[in-house]
Motif scaffolding. Structure first.
Motif, PDB file in Angstrom:
ATOM      1  N   ALA A 121       0.811  -1.212   0.000  1.00 39.12           N
ATOM      2  CA  ALA A 121       0.000   0.000   0.000  1.00 39.12           C
ATOM      3  C   ALA A 121       0.846   1.265   0.000  1.00 39.12           C
ATOM      4  O   ALA A 121       0.424   2.304  -0.507  1.00 39.12           O
ATOM      5  N   GLY A 122       2.051   1.174   0.568  1.00 38.14           N
ATOM      6  CA  GLY A 122       2.883   2.367   0.648  1.00 38.14           C
ATOM      7  C   GLY A 122       3.603   2.694  -0.638  1.00 38.14           C
ATOM      8  O   GLY A 122       3.917   3.859  -0.895  1.00 38.14           O
ATOM      9  N   LEU A 123       3.855   1.699  -1.484  1.00 41.73           N
ATOM     10  CA  LEU A 123       4.627   1.922  -2.695  1.00 41.73           C
ATOM     11  C   LEU A 123       3.784   2.007  -3.949  1.00 41.73           C
ATOM     12  O   LEU A 123       4.305   2.313  -5.016  1.00 41.73           O
ATOM     13  N   SER A 124       2.509   1.706  -3.839  1.00 42.77           N
ATOM     14  CA  SER A 124       1.670   1.664  -5.036  1.00 42.77           C
ATOM     15  C   SER A 124       0.314   2.279  -4.747  1.00 42.77           C
ATOM     16  O   SER A 124      -0.320   1.958  -3.741  1.00 42.77           O
ATOM     17  N   ARG A 125      -0.117   3.152  -5.650  1.00 45.54           N
ATOM     18  CA  ARG A 125      -1.456   3.733  -5.513  1.00 45.54           C
ATOM     19  C   ARG A 125      -2.522   2.666  -5.664  1.00 45.54           C
ATOM     20  O   ARG A 125      -3.505   2.633  -4.907  1.00 45.54           O
ATOM     21  N   ILE A 126      -2.337   1.798  -6.655  1.00 47.82           N
ATOM     22  CA  ILE A 126      -3.308   0.713  -6.845  1.00 47.82           C
ATOM     23  C   ILE A 126      -3.348  -0.182  -5.623  1.00 47.82           C
ATOM     24  O   ILE A 126      -4.408  -0.592  -5.141  1.00 47.82           O
ATOM     25  N   GLY A 127      -2.140  -0.481  -5.105  1.00 45.36           N
ATOM     26  CA  GLY A 127      -2.082  -1.308  -3.904  1.00 45.36           C
ATOM     27  C   GLY A 127      -2.778  -0.656  -2.729  1.00 45.36           C
ATOM     28  O   GLY A 127      -3.468  -1.323  -1.954  1.00 45.36           O
ATOM     29  N   GLU A 128      -2.609   0.666  -2.595  1.00 50.11           N
ATOM     30  CA  GLU A 128      -3.273   1.375  -1.506  1.00 50.11           C
ATOM     31  C   GLU A 128      -4.795   1.313  -1.650  1.00 50.11           C
ATOM     32  O   GLU A 128      -5.512   1.095  -0.683  1.00 50.11           O
ATOM     33  N   TYR A 129      -5.263   1.513  -2.911  1.00 51.44           N
ATOM     34  CA  TYR A 129      -6.705   1.483  -3.131  1.00 51.44           C
ATOM     35  C   TYR A 129      -7.295   0.104  -2.811  1.00 51.44           C
ATOM     36  O   TYR A 129      -8.410  -0.012  -2.303  1.00 51.44           O
ATOM     37  N   GLY A 133      -8.400   0.263   2.106  1.00 47.88           N
ATOM     38  CA  GLY A 133      -9.827   0.331   2.443  1.00 47.88           C
ATOM     39  C   GLY A 133     -10.298  -0.835   3.304  1.00 47.88           C
ATOM     40  O   GLY A 133     -10.878  -0.634   4.383  1.00 47.88           O
ATOM     41  N   PRO A 134     -10.070  -2.083   2.854  1.00 48.69           N
ATOM     42  CA  PRO A 134     -10.493  -3.216   3.690  1.00 48.69           C
ATOM     43  C   PRO A 134      -9.861  -3.215   5.079  1.00 48.69           C
ATOM     44  O   PRO A 134     -10.511  -3.592   6.062  1.00 48.69           O
ATOM     45  N   ILE A 135      -8.585  -2.786   5.156  1.00 51.36           N
ATOM     46  CA  ILE A 135      -7.948  -2.782   6.480  1.00 51.36           C
ATOM     47  C   ILE A 135      -8.557  -1.720   7.383  1.00 51.36           C
ATOM     48  O   ILE A 135      -8.741  -1.938   8.591  1.00 51.36           O
ATOM     49  N   GLN A 136      -8.888  -0.564   6.801  1.00 48.03           N
ATOM     50  CA  GLN A 136      -9.537   0.463   7.626  1.00 48.03           C
ATOM     51  C   GLN A 136     -10.916  -0.014   8.101  1.00 48.03           C
ATOM     52  O   GLN A 136     -11.338   0.290   9.224  1.00 48.03           O
ATOM     53  N   ILE A 137     -11.624  -0.758   7.242  1.00 47.07           N
ATOM     54  CA  ILE A 137     -12.909  -1.331   7.662  1.00 47.07           C
ATOM     55  C   ILE A 137     -12.700  -2.340   8.781  1.00 47.07           C
ATOM     56  O   ILE A 137     -13.434  -2.358   9.780  1.00 47.07           O
ATOM     57  N   LYS A 138     -11.667  -3.156   8.622  1.00 51.55           N
ATOM     58  CA  LYS A 138     -11.373  -4.143   9.666  1.00 51.55           C
ATOM     59  C   LYS A 138     -11.010  -3.458  10.981  1.00 51.55           C
ATOM     60  O   LYS A 138     -11.381  -3.920  12.066  1.00 51.55           O
ATOM     61  N   ARG A 139     -10.272  -2.327  10.904  1.00 53.07           N
ATOM     62  CA  ARG A 139      -9.902  -1.597  12.130  1.00 53.07           C
ATOM     63  C   ARG A 139     -11.128  -1.078  12.861  1.00 53.07           C
ATOM     64  O   ARG A 139     -11.134  -0.979  14.088  1.00 53.07           O
ATOM     65  N   ALA A 171      -2.542  -5.039  12.355  1.00 60.96           N
ATOM     66  CA  ALA A 171      -3.041  -3.696  12.033  1.00 60.96           C
ATOM     67  C   ALA A 171      -2.051  -2.589  12.412  1.00 60.96           C
ATOM     68  O   ALA A 171      -1.736  -1.726  11.569  1.00 60.96           O
ATOM     69  N   PRO A 172      -1.530  -2.531  13.646  1.00 60.75           N
ATOM     70  CA  PRO A 172      -0.580  -1.449  13.958  1.00 60.75           C
ATOM     71  C   PRO A 172       0.705  -1.537  13.152  1.00 60.75           C
ATOM     72  O   PRO A 172       1.289  -0.496  12.806  1.00 60.75           O
ATOM     73  N   ILE A 173       1.139  -2.767  12.822  1.00 59.12           N
ATOM     74  CA  ILE A 173       2.353  -2.900  12.012  1.00 59.12           C
ATOM     75  C   ILE A 173       2.105  -2.367  10.609  1.00 59.12           C
ATOM     76  O   ILE A 173       2.938  -1.661  10.030  1.00 59.12           O
ATOM     77  N   TYR A 174       0.934  -2.673  10.052  1.00 55.32           N
ATOM     78  CA  TYR A 174       0.584  -2.160   8.723  1.00 55.32           C
ATOM     79  C   TYR A 174       0.529  -0.635   8.722  1.00 55.32           C
ATOM     80  O   TYR A 174       1.113   0.028   7.861  1.00 55.32           O
ATOM     81  N   ILE A 175      -0.162  -0.083   9.695  1.00 52.94           N
ATOM     82  CA  ILE A 175      -0.370   1.372   9.713  1.00 52.94           C
ATOM     83  C   ILE A 175       0.959   2.110   9.841  1.00 52.94           C
ATOM     84  O   ILE A 175       1.232   3.078   9.111  1.00 52.94           O
TER      85      ILE A 175
END
Length: 292
Positions: A121-129, A133-139, A171-175
């Motif tokens: 998600a950090g290196l790619s816009r497509i990856g971030e999109y 989103g799903p991770i923020q929903i999971k959070r 989740a905290p490691i991802y963020i």
């Protein structure tokens, strides 16, 4: 003249390659470190033990003079005696090892998932999109609320327990990894473009060192969360582990066993946090912060 070099004197994580190495002027020996006027002050040896020691003293005094009812909170010496008895018959070590294995594997898969998704998600816009989103929903959904669903999907065995710990720790490691990548100093990127670095060199010398502080901060949160999650999952149809001992002691009103297990949890959490902070200091030697 300034010499621009890709070599690092402190390992791959050191952004020293971005420094402009200059010749040291003659006669400029290293000066003693000046004491700061502002800040928290000098560190005290074993100062971190002051708070727990004070708490233990107050607990002991309260138990000795009868201010604390032994049926509500067992005295420290009662807890210590019970702990020694459990060690002698091997029950404490056996359940501790089971809990450690659950926490380790849950944290391991949480680190793999959190770091991998954070880099994507950090290196790619497509990856971030696709990922963010799903991770923020999971959070937004409490991980513990997923336990009933996980039990239906994966049963009540070890897989469900390890998966629950991994879902809480990733989740905290991802963020923090994602934030570390997106917070990379633009000057470093411009310099990398000026040096015409390849994608692999850019990833190795710029991206990973930039993400490392965030990853280690997320790891610190993740380690703590793994022990917190362990307390919960081991009280769900477990037949071993520290959480199982707590659940069993609650049934028989053995507060000394409950206190003992909580003390073990606290010791594991503090030692894990100390280990991550030690790794952080070793992995980021160039960073100067207020705590220094």
């Amino acid at each position: 003249m300034a010499d621009i070099s890709l070599s690092s004197a402190h390992g791959a994580a050191d952004p020293a390659w971005l420094k402009l190495s200059r010749a040291e002027p003659a006669g400029t020996a290293e000066k003693p470190r000046r004491r700061r006027k502002l800040g928290p002050g000098r560190p005290i040896p074993y100062g971190a033990a002051l708070g727990p020691a004070l708490l233990l003293i107050l607990w002991s005094i309260g138990s000795a003079i009868g201010y604390i009812d032994d049926r509500i909170l067992s005295a420290p010496w009662t807890v210590a005696t019970t702990g020694w008895e459990l060690i002698q018959d091997g029950r404490l070590q056996e359940n501790l090892w089971t809990s450690f294995q659950r926490s380790f594997w849950g944290l391991f898969w949480g680190i793999i998932a959190g770091a991998t998704l954070g880099v994507i998600a950090g290196l790619s816009r497509i990856g971030e999109y696709l990922v963010d989103g799903p991770i923020q929903i999971k959070r937004a959904i409490p991980a513990l609320a997923l336990i009933p669903l996980l039990m239906l999907w994966f049963g009540i065995g070890e897989g469900m327990k390890i998966l629950t710990i991994a879902l809480i720790t990733f989740a905290p490691i991802y963020i923090q990894t994602h934030d570390g990548l997106r917070s990379t100093d633009a000057r470093f990127i411009e310099l990398a473009e000026t040096l015409d670095l390849s994608n692999a060199q850019f990833l190795r010398h710029v991206v990973l060192p930039a993400a490392l502080p965030g990853f280690l901060l997320g790891l610190r949160f993740g380690v703590t969360y793994s022990w917190l999650a362990l307390v919960v999952v081991e009280q769900v149809n477990a037949t071993s582990g520290l959480g199982y001992m707590i659940n069993l002691a609650r049934t028989y009103g053995q507060t000394e066993v409950i206190i003992l297990c909580l003390a073990v949890y606290a010791a594991l959490g503090l030692s894990s946090d100390w280990l991550v902070r030690f790794i952080t200091r070793k992995a980021l030697p160039w960073r100067k912060i207020l705590a220094d």
